[in-house]
Design a protein around this motif. Structure first.
Motif, PDB file in Angstrom:
ATOM      1  N   TYR A  66      -7.269  -5.661 -11.114  1.00  0.00           N
ATOM      2  CA  TYR A  66      -8.576  -4.998 -10.995  1.00  0.00           C
ATOM      3  C   TYR A  66      -9.421  -5.298 -12.231  1.00  0.00           C
ATOM      4  O   TYR A  66     -10.597  -5.661 -12.125  1.00  0.00           O
ATOM      5  CB  TYR A  66      -8.359  -3.493 -10.848  1.00  0.00           C
ATOM      6  N   THR A 116      -1.584  -4.124 -10.221  1.00  0.00           N
ATOM      7  CA  THR A 116      -2.829  -4.028  -9.454  1.00  0.00           C
ATOM      8  C   THR A 116      -3.993  -3.632 -10.353  1.00  0.00           C
ATOM      9  O   THR A 116      -5.094  -4.171 -10.234  1.00  0.00           O
ATOM     10  CB  THR A 116      -2.674  -3.010  -8.306  1.00  0.00           C
ATOM     11  N   ALA A 155      -4.147   3.169  -0.309  1.00  0.00           N
ATOM     12  CA  ALA A 155      -4.503   2.331  -1.456  1.00  0.00           C
ATOM     13  C   ALA A 155      -6.007   2.086  -1.510  1.00  0.00           C
ATOM     14  O   ALA A 155      -6.607   2.084  -2.592  1.00  0.00           O
ATOM     15  CB  ALA A 155      -3.749   1.001  -1.384  1.00  0.00           C
ATOM     16  N   ASN A 203       3.381  -5.885  -2.906  1.00  0.00           N
ATOM     17  CA  ASN A 203       4.349  -5.057  -2.171  1.00  0.00           C
ATOM     18  C   ASN A 203       5.307  -5.919  -1.361  1.00  0.00           C
ATOM     19  O   ASN A 203       6.521  -5.687  -1.358  1.00  0.00           O
ATOM     20  CB  ASN A 203       3.609  -4.081  -1.254  1.00  0.00           C
ATOM     21  N   ILE A 261       4.048  -2.173  -9.419  1.00  0.00           N
ATOM     22  CA  ILE A 261       3.020  -2.735  -8.540  1.00  0.00           C
ATOM     23  C   ILE A 261       1.650  -2.136  -8.861  1.00  0.00           C
ATOM     24  O   ILE A 261       0.640  -2.853  -8.919  1.00  0.00           O
ATOM     25  CB  ILE A 261       3.392  -2.500  -7.062  1.00  0.00           C
ATOM     26  N   SER A 262       1.607  -0.827  -9.093  1.00  0.00           N
ATOM     27  CA  SER A 262       0.339  -0.170  -9.435  1.00  0.00           C
ATOM     28  C   SER A 262      -0.212  -0.706 -10.748  1.00  0.00           C
ATOM     29  O   SER A 262      -1.423  -0.947 -10.879  1.00  0.00           O
ATOM     30  CB  SER A 262       0.533   1.348  -9.532  1.00  0.00           C
ATOM     31  N   ASN A 278      -2.633  -6.204  -3.819  1.00  0.00           N
ATOM     32  CA  ASN A 278      -1.665  -5.110  -3.755  1.00  0.00           C
ATOM     33  C   ASN A 278      -0.679  -5.314  -2.602  1.00  0.00           C
ATOM     34  O   ASN A 278       0.537  -5.101  -2.751  1.00  0.00           O
ATOM     35  CB  ASN A 278      -2.394  -3.781  -3.600  1.00  0.00           C
ATOM     36  N   ASP A 332       7.143   0.969  -7.467  1.00  0.00           N
ATOM     37  CA  ASP A 332       5.766   1.348  -7.136  1.00  0.00           C
ATOM     38  C   ASP A 332       4.898   1.400  -8.385  1.00  0.00           C
ATOM     39  O   ASP A 332       3.721   1.011  -8.362  1.00  0.00           O
ATOM     40  CB  ASP A 332       5.750   2.713  -6.439  1.00  0.00           C
TER      41      ASP A 332
END
Length: 285
Positions: free
Chosen positions: A69, A65, A136, A109, A61-62, A105, A58
């Motif tokens: 962004y 992301t 999210a 996942n 992935i964050s 995102n 997680d």
């Protein structure tokens, strides 16, 4: 409040909102989001060893992301700069940018789920698309709000600081007498053989006890550190053009001194920063 963190390559201060995408914040933000997500979506009383793997994935992935962004922000900065059309930028960022980041995102996942769990954990999961995805989106909208909040705080701080810098007077030696100069009266500041000199609008050369480094922290936004030797005002520039190897060739107005060539060069590393500064200080697109 203005964040004074500087770009290591250009030496140009990073704007308040962009500090979100440099270390340590680029690591702390996804770590915080991952921790909050775990507190909200998992029952930690039933935690098991596999939760460590979930947390690591997680977090990865964050982090990806947030990087995506930032990539989108770079595109928006070029297409719809904040200082040109703030309302249009807010609209684009809360709609198209939000959608792009959410889709990215979801894809990350699904990809990680198929790589590490053979698609059995999240893929087409009702709970994922009805709980995790809306969560999210909420995090993303909050992040947008923080981004614009930092921008407005930074602009407010720069305006206050700019006004203070413009009104500030510095003591310089003009011939045998000390005089006070405001930055509005200065064309350029340069160093030579360890001494610092100032050329004012009357083309008089004065000397100062301060270094270029000192002045770099003091001057208002209409000054630019062109190279190691000189800080120039936007009023000292006659013209500029692209040169070889990504450099910029800058023609200065006559400064009545043989210490400075009328043509100087901006390095490739500072070229984009100079163009952005020139557009901003001359109000051109």
């Amino acid at each position: 409040m203005i964040f004074r963190k500087r770009n290591k390559e250009t030496g140009v201060p990073i704007q308040g909102q962009d500090v979100l995408f440099v270390r340590p914040y680029i690591w702390l933000i996804p770590l915080t989001i991952t921790a909050l997500n775990f507190l909200i979506t998992y029952n930690l009383k039933e935690a098991e060893a596999l939760f460590v793997l979930y947390f690591i994935l997680d977090f990865a992935i964050s982090f990806l992301t947030i990087k995506f962004y930032a990539l989108g922000i770079g595109v928006l900065d070029r297409k719809v700069p904040l200082d040109k059309d703030f309302v249009k930028r807010v609209l684009y960022q809360f709609t198209a940018h939000t959608l792009a980041v959410v889709v990215f995102n979801v894809l990350m996942n699904e990809l990680f789920d198929n790589i590490f769990f053979s698609g059995e954990l999240l893929s087409l999961s009702f709970a994922f698309y009805t709980q995790d995805v809306p969560l999210a989106v909420i995090f993303l909208l909050l992040f947008h709000s923080a981004y614009f909040g930092l921008y407005l705080m930074s602009e407010r701080g720069k305006n206050k600081e700019g006004n203070a810098s413009t009104k500030m007077k510095i003591k310089v030696l003009n011939g045998t007498a000390f005089v006070l100069l405001s930055f509005e009266e200065i064309q350029c500041i340069y160093s030579q053989f360890g001494a610092t000199y100032i050329i004012n609008h009357d083309l008089n050369k004065c000397t100062s006890e301060k270094t270029l480094k000192d002045f770099e922290e003091m001057v208002p936004s209409n000054f630019f550190r062109a190279n190691r030797q000189i800080i120039i005002s936007n009023t000292a520039i006659k013209a500029y053009k692209s040169s070889s190897y990504g450099k910029i060739e800058l023609d200065l107005k006559p400064l009545n001194t043989c210490d400075i060539e009328e043509t100087i060069f901006i390095s490739r590393d500072k070229a984009s920063s100079f163009r952005a500064w020139f557009r901003q200080t001359h109000n051109v697109d």
